[in-house]
Design a protein around this motif. Structure first.
Motif, PDB file in Angstrom:
ATOM      1  N   ARG A 194       0.838  -1.173   0.000  1.00 17.55           N
ATOM      2  CA  ARG A 194       0.000   0.000   0.000  1.00 17.55           C
ATOM      3  C   ARG A 194       0.886   1.241   0.000  1.00 17.55           C
ATOM      4  NH1 ARG A 194      -2.180  -2.315   5.391  1.00 17.55           N
ATOM      5  NH2 ARG A 194      -3.898  -0.819   5.378  1.00 17.55           N
ATOM      6  N   TYR A 195       0.762   2.085  -1.020  1.00 15.97           N
ATOM      7  CA  TYR A 195       1.707   3.169  -1.267  1.00 15.97           C
ATOM      8  C   TYR A 195       1.667   4.198  -0.131  1.00 15.97           C
ATOM      9  CZ  TYR A 195       0.674   0.891  -5.656  1.00 15.97           C
ATOM     10  OH  TYR A 195       0.445  -0.058  -6.615  1.00 15.97           O
ATOM     11  N   GLU A 196       2.853   4.700   0.230  1.00 15.16           N
ATOM     12  CA  GLU A 196       2.968   5.549   1.415  1.00 15.16           C
ATOM     13  C   GLU A 196       3.072   7.022   1.042  1.00 15.16           C
ATOM     14  OE1 GLU A 196       5.833   4.024   4.261  1.00 15.16           O
ATOM     15  OE2 GLU A 196       5.546   2.001   3.458  1.00 15.16           O
ATOM     16  N   ASN A 197       2.286   7.849   1.772  1.00 14.61           N
ATOM     17  CA  ASN A 197       2.269   9.281   1.495  1.00 14.61           C
ATOM     18  C   ASN A 197       3.639   9.920   1.702  1.00 14.61           C
ATOM     19  OD1 ASN A 197      -0.509   9.332   0.878  1.00 14.61           O
ATOM     20  ND2 ASN A 197      -1.044   9.433   3.045  1.00 14.61           N
ATOM     21  N   ASN A 198       4.363   9.473   2.736  1.00 15.11           N
ATOM     22  CA  ASN A 198       5.693  10.019   3.003  1.00 15.11           C
ATOM     23  C   ASN A 198       6.631   9.808   1.820  1.00 15.11           C
ATOM     24  OD1 ASN A 198       5.515  11.216   5.467  1.00 15.11           O
ATOM     25  ND2 ASN A 198       6.522   9.609   6.616  1.00 15.11           N
ATOM     26  N   THR A 199       6.544   8.617   1.226  1.00 16.33           N
ATOM     27  CA  THR A 199       7.427   8.291   0.113  1.00 16.33           C
ATOM     28  C   THR A 199       7.130   9.173  -1.088  1.00 16.33           C
ATOM     29  OG1 THR A 199       7.554   6.000   0.891  1.00 16.33           O
ATOM     30  CG2 THR A 199       8.239   6.423  -1.366  1.00 16.33           C
ATOM     31  N   LEU A 200       5.858   9.386  -1.383  1.00 18.08           N
ATOM     32  CA  LEU A 200       5.484  10.247  -2.502  1.00 18.08           C
ATOM     33  C   LEU A 200       5.940  11.680  -2.269  1.00 18.08           C
ATOM     34  CD1 LEU A 200       4.067  10.802  -5.163  1.00 18.08           C
ATOM     35  CD2 LEU A 200       1.907  11.020  -3.900  1.00 18.08           C
ATOM     36  N   LYS A 201       5.737  12.194  -1.060  1.00 15.83           N
ATOM     37  CA  LYS A 201       6.146  13.564  -0.763  1.00 15.83           C
ATOM     38  C   LYS A 201       7.665  13.709  -0.886  1.00 15.83           C
ATOM     39  CE  LYS A 201       4.241  16.629   0.009  1.00 15.83           C
ATOM     40  NZ  LYS A 201       3.890  17.762  -0.905  1.00 15.83           N
ATOM     41  N   LEU A 202       8.404  12.730  -0.377  1.00 17.44           N
ATOM     42  CA  LEU A 202       9.859  12.766  -0.494  1.00 17.44           C
ATOM     43  C   LEU A 202      10.266  12.791  -1.968  1.00 17.44           C
ATOM     44  CD1 LEU A 202      12.392  10.674   1.566  1.00 17.44           C
ATOM     45  CD2 LEU A 202      12.633  10.851  -0.898  1.00 17.44           C
ATOM     46  N   ALA A 203       9.637  11.955  -2.777  1.00 16.77           N
ATOM     47  CA  ALA A 203       9.958  11.899  -4.199  1.00 16.77           C
ATOM     48  C   ALA A 203       9.659  13.229  -4.876  1.00 16.77           C
ATOM     49  CB  ALA A 203       9.178  10.770  -4.878  1.00 16.77           C
ATOM     50  N   GLU A 204       8.526  13.837  -4.523  1.00 13.80           N
ATOM     51  CA  GLU A 204       8.161  15.130  -5.114  1.00 13.80           C
ATOM     52  C   GLU A 204       9.198  16.196  -4.782  1.00 13.80           C
ATOM     53  OE1 GLU A 204       3.272  14.653  -5.078  1.00 13.80           O
ATOM     54  OE2 GLU A 204       4.290  15.651  -3.417  1.00 13.80           O
ATOM     55  N   MET A 205       9.652  16.220  -3.530  1.00 10.07           N
ATOM     56  CA  MET A 205      10.614  17.234  -3.109  1.00 10.07           C
ATOM     57  C   MET A 205      11.984  16.985  -3.747  1.00 10.07           C
ATOM     58  SD  MET A 205       9.396  17.545   0.879  1.00 10.07           S
ATOM     59  CE  MET A 205      10.534  18.855   1.326  1.00 10.07           C
TER      60      MET A 205
END
Length: 290
Positions: free
Chosen positions: A196-207
């Motif tokens: 289940r995809y993690e919000n923290n990981t997506l935010k880190l990738a975006e930054m």
């Protein structure tokens, strides 16, 4: 939907070379926001892709569906599969579990996962990912999530011996934004994000992406939202007869990557290994029998 069979994404990617120009345009439009892109009306999908309605109808038939409603039903089943937690995954497996021994069934599933995954990977993309990982003119950051941190740690442990300028970021830690302070344009991030995809990981990738970092993503067959930011994505088949997803396929890719990177950097890597072995001898970390 039987999770072990080809997803719509798999079907599209396997036929990309045989599509007309309009169909190829449609295919890439579907994959851009997959699987949500096909959940609206047929006319909306055609408009978004800037193709005709008959093009969508032909494409659906080429993918093996009798019509657009059947295509959408399959997409909805894939969305359900993406969101499954371990309990629901176990229940759906147990209901249809065959009588053969689990050792054989799970092995068969893993082999099938590997075969389908390798069939979808472009060797040039894999070689490019290895070259980026071997390039010591840029920093290399490795990121995993709640479960996938084990894959990240495995890769980090080996890469730490192979090359310098490497950082392991714990994406679930409140301290991870600190690591982004030193990220420069051209730095490389290897990110693991599977359902289940993690919000923290997506935010880190975006930054990281906003700072000019290049992203290599290891994800599952349904693809993490991070794939929109990734320069290279590897979609691994992960479904087995278990409440848990399988790490066998991504681990195979990691071990192949480790082997490739050490080959690309062998001169420096050999020196690092010899220095490390000398330190092991000094600390008496390992027992010697000679």
């Amino acid at each position: 939907m039987n999770e072990a069979r080809l997803t719509i994404s798999d079907r599209i990617q396997s036929q990309l070379d045989d599509l007309t120009r309009a169909e190829s345009q449609l295919a890439h439009s579907i994959l851009e926001n997959y699987p949500a892109s096909g959940l609206g009306p047929l006319s909306a999908l055609a408009k978004d892709a800037e193709v005709s309605v008959p093009t969508v109808a032909r494409m659906v038939q080429k993918l093996g569906f009798n019509g657009y409603p059947e295509f959408q039903a399959e997409l909805r089943e894939e969305l359900k599969a993406k969101a499954k937690d371990p309990i629901s995954k176990h229940d759906s497996w147990a209901d249809g579990a065959p009588s053969e021994h689990l050792l054989n069934r799970l092995t068969d599933a893993v082999i099938d996962n590997i075969r389908h995954t390798l069939g979808q990977i472009d060797p040039e993309d894999f070689d490019k990912a290895c070259a980026l990982s071997a390039d010591t003119t840029h920093n290399l950051f490795i990121v995993g999530g709640r479960i996938t941190h084990t894959l990240a740690e495995y890769l980090f442990l080996h890469m730490q011996v192979i090359r310098p300028k490497i950082t392991h970021i714990q994406s679930t830690s409140n301290a991870w934004p600190h690591y982004l302070l030193d990220v420069k344009e051209g730095d490389v991030f290897i990110i693991f994000d599977m359902r289940r995809y993690e919000n923290n990981t997506l935010k880190l990738a975006e930054m990281a992406h906003s700072k000019g970092a290049r992203i290599i993503l290891f994800t599952d067959q349904w693809r993490s939202p991070v794939h929109h930011l990734a320069e290279i994505s590897f979609s691994c088949r992960i479904v087995v007869p278990s409440a848990w997803d399988s790490a066998a396929t991504p681990l195979l890719l990691l071990e192949t990557m480790i082997s490739s990177v050490q080959g690309l950097t062998w001169g420096d890597t050999k020196d690092r290994m010899e220095a490390l072995e000398d330190m092991f001898d000094q600390t008496k970390l390992f027992r010697k029998f000679t």
